[in-house]
Design an enzyme around this catalytic site. Structure first.
Site, PDB file in Angstrom:
ATOM      1  N   ASP A 115       0.871  -1.157   0.000  1.00 42.92           N
ATOM      2  CA  ASP A 115       0.000   0.000   0.000  1.00 42.92           C
ATOM      3  C   ASP A 115       0.911   1.210   0.000  1.00 42.92           C
ATOM      4  O   ASP A 115       1.939   1.228   0.685  1.00 42.92           O
ATOM      5  CB  ASP A 115      -0.909   0.004   1.232  1.00 42.92           C
ATOM      6  CG  ASP A 115      -2.086   0.939   1.027  1.00 42.92           C
ATOM      7  OD1 ASP A 115      -2.888   0.694   0.103  1.00 42.92           O
ATOM      8  OD2 ASP A 115      -2.212   1.931   1.775  1.00 42.92           O
ATOM      9  N   ARG A 174       9.026   2.957  -3.418  1.00 41.62           N
ATOM     10  CA  ARG A 174       8.826   1.541  -3.783  1.00 41.62           C
ATOM     11  C   ARG A 174      10.170   0.865  -4.038  1.00 41.62           C
ATOM     12  O   ARG A 174      10.388  -0.270  -3.619  1.00 41.62           O
ATOM     13  CB  ARG A 174       7.933   1.462  -5.031  1.00 41.62           C
ATOM     14  CG  ARG A 174       7.555   0.047  -5.457  1.00 41.62           C
ATOM     15  CD  ARG A 174       6.395   0.040  -6.427  1.00 41.62           C
ATOM     16  NE  ARG A 174       5.222   0.662  -5.844  1.00 41.62           N
ATOM     17  CZ  ARG A 174       4.824   1.927  -6.093  1.00 41.62           C
ATOM     18  NH1 ARG A 174       5.470   2.670  -6.972  1.00 41.62           N
ATOM     19  NH2 ARG A 174       3.772   2.427  -5.487  1.00 41.62           N
TER      20      ARG A 174
HETATM   21  P1  ITT Z   1      -3.652  -1.914  -5.353  1.00 41.60           P
HETATM   22  O1  ITT Z   1      -4.388  -1.581  -4.060  1.00 41.60           O
HETATM   23  O2  ITT Z   1      -4.366  -2.931  -6.167  1.00 41.60           O
HETATM   24  O3  ITT Z   1      -2.216  -2.242  -5.114  1.00 41.60           O
HETATM   25  P2  ITT Z   1      -4.004   0.923  -5.910  1.00 41.60           P
HETATM   26  O4  ITT Z   1      -3.654   1.796  -7.066  1.00 41.60           O
HETATM   27  O5  ITT Z   1      -5.430   1.015  -5.382  1.00 41.60           O
HETATM   28  O6  ITT Z   1      -3.644  -0.591  -6.288  1.00 41.60           O
HETATM   29  P3  ITT Z   1      -3.071   1.956  -3.368  1.00 41.60           P
HETATM   30  O7  ITT Z   1      -4.359   1.722  -2.690  1.00 41.60           O
HETATM   31  O8  ITT Z   1      -1.802   1.578  -2.662  1.00 41.60           O
HETATM   32  O9  ITT Z   1      -2.981   1.203  -4.775  1.00 41.60           O
HETATM   33  O10 ITT Z   1      -3.028   3.471  -3.783  1.00 41.60           O
HETATM   34  C1  ITT Z   1      -1.825   4.061  -4.112  1.00 41.60           C
HETATM   35  C2  ITT Z   1      -2.085   5.365  -4.819  1.00 41.60           C
HETATM   36  O11 ITT Z   1      -1.021   6.250  -4.442  1.00 41.60           O
HETATM   37  C3  ITT Z   1      -1.957   5.137  -6.319  1.00 41.60           C
HETATM   38  O12 ITT Z   1      -3.210   5.020  -6.901  1.00 41.60           O
HETATM   39  C4  ITT Z   1      -1.220   6.385  -6.774  1.00 41.60           C
HETATM   40  O13 ITT Z   1      -2.160   7.355  -7.077  1.00 41.60           O
HETATM   41  C5  ITT Z   1      -0.412   6.806  -5.562  1.00 41.60           C
HETATM   42  N1  ITT Z   1       0.973   6.323  -5.690  1.00 41.60           N
HETATM   43  C6  ITT Z   1       1.576   5.290  -5.027  1.00 41.60           C
HETATM   44  N2  ITT Z   1       2.824   5.111  -5.460  1.00 41.60           N
HETATM   45  C7  ITT Z   1       3.021   6.018  -6.432  1.00 41.60           C
HETATM   46  C8  ITT Z   1       4.104   6.308  -7.277  1.00 41.60           C
HETATM   47  O14 ITT Z   1       5.222   5.591  -7.259  1.00 41.60           O
HETATM   48  N3  ITT Z   1       3.963   7.300  -8.143  1.00 41.60           N
HETATM   49  C9  ITT Z   1       2.838   8.023  -8.194  1.00 41.60           C
HETATM   50  N4  ITT Z   1       1.762   7.806  -7.466  1.00 41.60           N
HETATM   51  C10 ITT Z   1       1.838   6.810  -6.572  1.00 41.60           C
END
Ligand code: ITT
Length: 210
Positions: free
Chosen positions: A72, A184
């Site tokens: 997450d 990450r």
């Molecule tokens: P999963 O839960 O299926 O893994 P998700 O996109 O819903 O997918 P999250 O709930 O962890 O994932 O939400 C993370 C959000 O934070 C993601 O949608 C991005 O908008 C942002 N985010 C996370 N890492 C990022 C990155 O490396 N670069 C840009 N935005 C990022």
């Protein structure tokens, strides 16, 4: 453990790309959710990234016989009291998109000078096996929110995440360069070292203390 394929439990293609790249070269078969387990994702109700990562990992582990990697992540903006935080993906609910999320952050920061636009990306990562969390990793990277989106690479908030040491937004970096410094990338390096130690132990080069 008979199932040796590692399930990469995320529905976000940007995360899949970056994690696969960071695990390259390990003698592991990494499989994606859409290939082997096309189920509805769990609701995210945790108060922290770590809670949500564990919940996702445990949810998919109930449906997968081998190791599961879940994470997450999100953006914390100091001037917004840490928002969007764990709500990063759904910041522009009810029908969120990366573009709308970005617009919402920029709107809320209107008039805030560069020095007060400090922000960080955070990533909490877990490995779950047979319904038990067996390893956890965390990575963070500090930057600030740009005044407008720049760059075409990456995903999510990358176009507005400005990284001062390189004078670029994350969307202006190649995948490899982003992995070197990102939240990450940092978490996956911990994970990679963990897998390398496990694999070495299994091959009999060193005692397995896990
Ligand atoms: P999963 O839960 O299926 O893994 P998700 O996109 O819903 O997918 P999250 O709930 O962890 O994932 O939400 C993370 C959000 O934070 C993601 O949608 C991005 O908008 C942002 N985010 C996370 N890492 C990022 C990155 O490396 N670069 C840009 N935005 C990022």
């Amino acid at each position: 453990m008979t199932e040796r394929r590692l399930l990469l439990a995320t529905g976000n293609p940007g995360k899949v790309r970056e994690i696969r790249r960071a695990l390259e070269g390990l003698p592991l078969e990494v499989v994606g959710l859409s290939d082997v387990l096309p189920v509805k994702p769990p609701a995210e109700r945790g108060r922290t990234f770590a809670e949500n990562a564990r919940a996702k990992g445990l949810y998919y582990s109930r449906r997968w016989p081998g190791p599961v990697l879940a994470e997450d992540s999100g953006l914390e903006v100091d001037a917004l009291g840490g928002a969007p935080g764990v709500r990063s993906a759904r910041f522009s609910a009810p029908r969120p998109s990366d573009e709308k999320n970005i617009r919402r952050v920029l709107r809320q920061l209107e008039g805030v000078p560069p020095a007060k636009r400090r922000a960080r990306f955070v990533c909490a990562m877990v490995v779950v096996l047979n319904g038990r969390v067996i390893a956890e990793f965390r990575g963070e990277v500090e930057g600030r929110i740009a005044s407008e989106p720049r760059g075409e690479s990456g995903f999510g908030y990358d176009p507005i995440f400005y990284y001062p040491p390189l004078k670029k937004t994350f969307a202006e970096l190649s995948g490899g360069s982003k992995n070197e410094i990102s939240h990450r990338g940092r978490a996956v390096r911990g994970l990679r070292a963990y897998f390398e130690a496990k694999i070495k132990a299994l091959s009999g080069d060193a005692p397995d203390r896990a």
